[in-house]
Design a protein around this motif. Sequence first.
Motif, PDB file in Angstrom:
ATOM      1  N   ASP A 180      38.549   3.095  30.543  1.00 54.63           N
ATOM      2  CA  ASP A 180      37.362   2.132  31.921  1.00 54.63           C
ATOM      3  C   ASP A 180      35.828   2.806  31.849  1.00 54.63           C
ATOM      4  O   ASP A 180      34.809   3.062  32.099  1.00 54.63           O
ATOM      5  CB  ASP A 180      37.860   3.113  33.496  1.00 54.63           C
ATOM      6  CG  ASP A 180      36.973   1.875  34.386  1.00 54.63           C
ATOM      7  OD1 ASP A 180      36.781   1.122  33.634  1.00 54.63           O
ATOM      8  OD2 ASP A 180      36.776   2.081  35.106  1.00 54.63           O
ATOM      9  N   GLY A 181      35.191   4.432  30.548  1.00 58.69           N
ATOM     10  CA  GLY A 181      34.293   4.761  30.553  1.00 58.69           C
ATOM     11  C   GLY A 181      33.943   6.053  31.396  1.00 58.69           C
ATOM     12  O   GLY A 181      34.506   6.117  32.876  1.00 58.69           O
ATOM     13  N   THR A 182      33.342   6.973  30.506  1.00 59.36           N
ATOM     14  CA  THR A 182      33.022   8.340  31.433  1.00 59.36           C
ATOM     15  C   THR A 182      31.788   8.415  31.324  1.00 59.36           C
ATOM     16  O   THR A 182      31.602   9.123  30.309  1.00 59.36           O
ATOM     17  CB  THR A 182      34.278   9.450  31.201  1.00 59.36           C
ATOM     18  OG1 THR A 182      35.780   9.469  31.537  1.00 59.36           O
ATOM     19  CG2 THR A 182      33.961  10.542  32.125  1.00 59.36           C
ATOM     20  N   LEU A 183      31.456   8.980  32.310  1.00 58.76           N
ATOM     21  CA  LEU A 183      29.533   9.747  32.127  1.00 58.76           C
ATOM     22  C   LEU A 183      29.911  10.477  32.252  1.00 58.76           C
ATOM     23  O   LEU A 183      30.341  11.387  32.197  1.00 58.76           O
ATOM     24  CB  LEU A 183      28.595   8.597  33.006  1.00 58.76           C
ATOM     25  CG  LEU A 183      27.718   9.316  33.528  1.00 58.76           C
ATOM     26  CD1 LEU A 183      26.648   7.994  33.521  1.00 58.76           C
ATOM     27  CD2 LEU A 183      26.845  10.835  34.324  1.00 58.76           C
ATOM     28  N   ILE A 184      29.328  11.586  31.226  1.00 58.00           N
ATOM     29  CA  ILE A 184      28.663  12.387  30.674  1.00 58.00           C
ATOM     30  C   ILE A 184      27.669  13.013  30.516  1.00 58.00           C
ATOM     31  O   ILE A 184      26.800  12.266  30.230  1.00 58.00           O
ATOM     32  CB  ILE A 184      29.668  13.051  29.339  1.00 58.00           C
ATOM     33  CG1 ILE A 184      29.476  12.200  28.622  1.00 58.00           C
ATOM     34  CG2 ILE A 184      31.401  13.118  29.798  1.00 58.00           C
ATOM     35  CD1 ILE A 184      29.815  13.259  26.996  1.00 58.00           C
ATOM     36  N   ALA A 185      27.557  14.596  31.173  1.00 58.11           N
ATOM     37  CA  ALA A 185      25.681  15.083  30.878  1.00 58.11           C
ATOM     38  C   ALA A 185      26.062  15.873  31.870  1.00 58.11           C
ATOM     39  O   ALA A 185      27.203  16.488  32.128  1.00 58.11           O
ATOM     40  CB  ALA A 185      25.031  14.357  32.636  1.00 58.11           C
ATOM     41  N   VAL A 186      25.401  16.885  30.272  1.00 59.09           N
ATOM     42  CA  VAL A 186      25.207  18.207  30.561  1.00 59.09           C
ATOM     43  C   VAL A 186      23.972  18.943  31.006  1.00 59.09           C
ATOM     44  O   VAL A 186      22.799  18.437  30.562  1.00 59.09           O
ATOM     45  CB  VAL A 186      25.313  18.715  29.184  1.00 59.09           C
ATOM     46  CG1 VAL A 186      24.727  18.172  27.669  1.00 59.09           C
ATOM     47  CG2 VAL A 186      25.757  20.622  28.647  1.00 59.09           C
ATOM     48  N   LYS A 187      23.415  19.617  31.909  1.00 60.00           N
ATOM     49  CA  LYS A 187      22.666  20.443  32.654  1.00 60.00           C
ATOM     50  C   LYS A 187      21.938  21.346  31.660  1.00 60.00           C
ATOM     51  O   LYS A 187      22.201  22.076  31.456  1.00 60.00           O
ATOM     52  CB  LYS A 187      23.045  21.207  34.072  1.00 60.00           C
ATOM     53  CG  LYS A 187      22.111  21.130  34.683  1.00 60.00           C
ATOM     54  CD  LYS A 187      22.652  22.156  35.887  1.00 60.00           C
ATOM     55  CE  LYS A 187      21.640  22.470  36.541  1.00 60.00           C
ATOM     56  NZ  LYS A 187      22.579  23.541  38.236  1.00 60.00           N
ATOM     57  N   GLN A 188      20.701  21.011  31.562  1.00 58.71           N
ATOM     58  CA  GLN A 188      19.594  22.163  30.913  1.00 58.71           C
ATOM     59  C   GLN A 188      19.475  22.806  30.789  1.00 58.71           C
ATOM     60  O   GLN A 188      19.601  24.275  30.279  1.00 58.71           O
ATOM     61  CB  GLN A 188      18.900  20.416  30.004  1.00 58.71           C
ATOM     62  CG  GLN A 188      19.606  19.829  29.976  1.00 58.71           C
ATOM     63  CD  GLN A 188      18.063  19.003  28.312  1.00 58.71           C
ATOM     64  OE1 GLN A 188      18.226  19.658  27.759  1.00 58.71           O
ATOM     65  NE2 GLN A 188      17.819  17.953  28.825  1.00 58.71           N
ATOM     66  N   ALA A 189      18.880  22.982  32.045  1.00 58.85           N
ATOM     67  CA  ALA A 189      18.705  24.861  32.559  1.00 58.85           C
ATOM     68  C   ALA A 189      18.772  24.325  34.231  1.00 58.85           C
ATOM     69  O   ALA A 189      18.822  24.010  34.780  1.00 58.85           O
ATOM     70  CB  ALA A 189      16.879  24.739  32.608  1.00 58.85           C
TER      71      ALA A 189
END
Length: 214
Positions: free
Chosen positions: A205-214
């Motif tokens: 069902d789709g997984t939003l992913i985000a990596v925090k840069q700072a």
Amino acid sequence: MATYKDRLSRYIHQLFAQENGALKRARRESPERGLPPINVSAEEGRFLQFLARASGGRKALEIGTLGGYSGIWIARGLLPEGRMITLEVDPLHAQVARDHFAAAGVAEKVQVLVGNAHDLLRGLSGEAPFDFVFIDAEKVGYQIYYDWAMTYLKAGGILAAHNAFRGGRVVDESADEESTRAIREFNRRVAGDERVISTIFPAGDGTLIAVKQA
Ligand code: SAH
Ligand code: MG
């Protein structure tokens, strides 16, 4: 008839995401004990395991435990000394999850907290920084959970949020229920947030992913 996507999903599942006994049990027994069958799929679970380790593997937070299926995958991605806290509002779900964490041999690593996640999070700032946060509870809460995660993830920490597609309804212009609108708005906001590099992983069902840069 299996679609092309179904066949490729099965291909990933068979190669990379075989479920052992405890995972099978968690998936099968949760509905038998009255829980809705809305856990992540095996290939999504494998992806969460991957993210938990890639993020550093020391401290994970899950919002929305259900019967512990996704939590087992995440806990198995942690380092031997890694720990996960998982938040669940329904005491029955939390009990079923505890049983499944024990059966999977990860109970030592996992703390299940029972209550409304919005309240529980207020007491968790002292646990920061987190390497990995997985959001999978009520959709109208995602933006608030995201704000919390952006504060308490480490730099380089990873956020994942399930049901980014809402069963395809995010792109169905006639779909206008509150939860779908909330996810559309959430996806748009994260996509435009310059603090993160983000995308949607399109299995299940789709997984939003985000990596925090700072
Ligand atoms: N991550 C699970 C599925 C979670 S389903 C898996 O893939 O195996 C969503 C869960 O979130 C349900 O168990 C529901 O009871 C819980 N939930 C919904 N709103 C919540 C809230 N405000 N606080 C805590 N848990 C919540
Ligand atoms: Mg979900």
